[in-house]
Scaffold this motif. Structure first.
Motif, short mmCIF file in Angstrom:
data_model
loop_
_atom_site.label_atom_id
_atom_site.label_comp_id
_atom_site.label_asym_id
_atom_site.label_seq_id
_atom_site.Cartn_x
_atom_site.Cartn_y
_atom_site.Cartn_z
N UNK A 77 0.73 -1.22 -0.05
CA UNK A 77 0.00 0.14 0.10
C UNK A 77 0.76 1.29 0.10
N UNK A 78 0.55 2.15 -0.87
CA UNK A 78 1.34 3.29 -1.04
C UNK A 78 0.81 4.18 0.25
N UNK A 81 2.75 3.01 3.42
CA UNK A 81 4.20 3.40 3.49
C UNK A 81 4.45 4.98 3.42
N UNK A 82 3.43 5.78 3.11
CA UNK A 82 3.49 7.32 3.18
C UNK A 82 3.27 7.48 4.70
N UNK A 84 3.93 5.36 7.28
CA UNK A 84 5.02 5.16 8.05
C UNK A 84 6.02 6.17 7.73
N UNK A 85 6.32 6.60 6.73
CA UNK A 85 7.29 7.49 6.40
C UNK A 85 7.35 8.68 7.20
N UNK A 86 5.87 9.32 7.25
CA UNK A 86 5.71 10.63 8.06
C UNK A 86 6.04 10.50 9.42
N UNK A 89 9.68 9.90 10.18
CA UNK A 89 10.36 11.23 10.25
C UNK A 89 10.04 12.32 11.33
N UNK B 81 5.92 4.84 -1.14
CA UNK B 81 5.25 5.67 -0.25
C UNK B 81 5.84 6.35 0.94
N UNK B 82 6.86 5.33 1.47
CA UNK B 82 7.62 5.74 2.65
C UNK B 82 8.52 6.93 2.23
N UNK B 83 8.96 6.81 1.08
CA UNK B 83 10.29 8.02 0.93
C UNK B 83 9.38 9.34 0.69
N UNK B 85 6.66 10.11 2.03
CA UNK B 85 6.20 10.58 3.45
C UNK B 85 7.35 11.18 4.09
N UNK B 86 8.73 10.49 4.03
CA UNK B 86 9.72 11.12 4.76
C UNK B 86 10.18 12.67 4.01
N UNK B 88 7.97 14.60 2.49
CA UNK B 88 7.14 15.48 2.52
C UNK B 88 7.29 16.16 4.03
N UNK B 89 7.51 15.14 4.88
CA UNK B 89 7.35 15.60 6.45
C UNK B 89 8.85 16.32 6.66
#
Lengths: 137, 137
Positions: A77-78, A81-82, A84-86, A89, B81-83, B85-86, B88-89
């Motif tokens: 899921x995009x 992932x988004x 989790x990344x936010x 970070x 998605x993770x990349x 998110x990081x 953007x954050x």
């Protein structure tokens, strides 16, 4: 405790019943902000808000207000992932749950991230044990 | 300019040839840190490093050192998605490229994010125009 649970919507809903069981267990520890992720009427069209901007801003506000993020990462899921990344970070506590028996490949960006806890599990009981261990730390 | 290009690896390699063409074009604007994303010998096993931790830390260092992130988001990918998110954050400039004709559902967390630029395109020429417009701002 405020808990943000993340699971796939538009990436595919094959684990929706499992998400519901995880959410029910998470509710014994605190408030789950994203209960709709377990709603089996919610399809992969992802129509859980009037616009994408509305969904994004609502979910981001919930994520920012949460104490922890718990993500089921087996279905690719995009959006998960988004999130989790936010969360990583911004220094939030993150637990990722993955079922290797699904045969799916977990991203190296999740499997190799030192700033989250990844637990591989086989069934709901193992997921519950991982959640209890994580939230009671 | 340092450019981080993100595309799916373990989420699926069906767009690998397209990634290569995008990367070739990006190289006319600066250094592309992630040229291996377009390597058609790289499969969805994602063995582009000795361990997941190595891949994560290398890619994160590249992402942090990049001036911009350009992501092809049509193939669903947890790592992309993770990349995003990081990036953007942390306040980085992000361009996402999506092909609606693929029939895939784009996550609301990407489609509805006000802190990135999303361009829907049909072919390489339209992708190039979107990249030029974004990088020349």
């Amino acid at each position: 405790m405020k808990i943000y649970f993340a699971g796939s919507i538009r990436g595919g809903r094959e684990d929706a019943a499992l998400y519901l069981q995880i959410i029910e267990y998470l509710k014994s520890f605190g408030e789950v902000l994203t209960e709709h992720i377990g709603d089996q009427k919610l399809t992969d069209l992802g129509d859980d808000g009037p616009t994408d901007r509305y969904i994004h801003d609502r979910d981001l506000e919930w994520l920012q207000s949460a104490d922890v993020l718990v993500a089921e990462v087996t279905t690719v899921s995009m959006g998960v992932g988004y999130e989790i990344g936010r969360a990583v970070e911004s220094g939030k506590k993150v637990l990722c749950l993955f079922r290797p028996e699904s045969g799916k490949n977990l991203s190296a960006m999740i499997a190799g991230c030192p700033d989250l806890e990844l637990v591989k599990y086989r069934n709901l009981n193992e997921a519950k044990a991982a959640i209890a261990g994580f939230l009671e730390k």
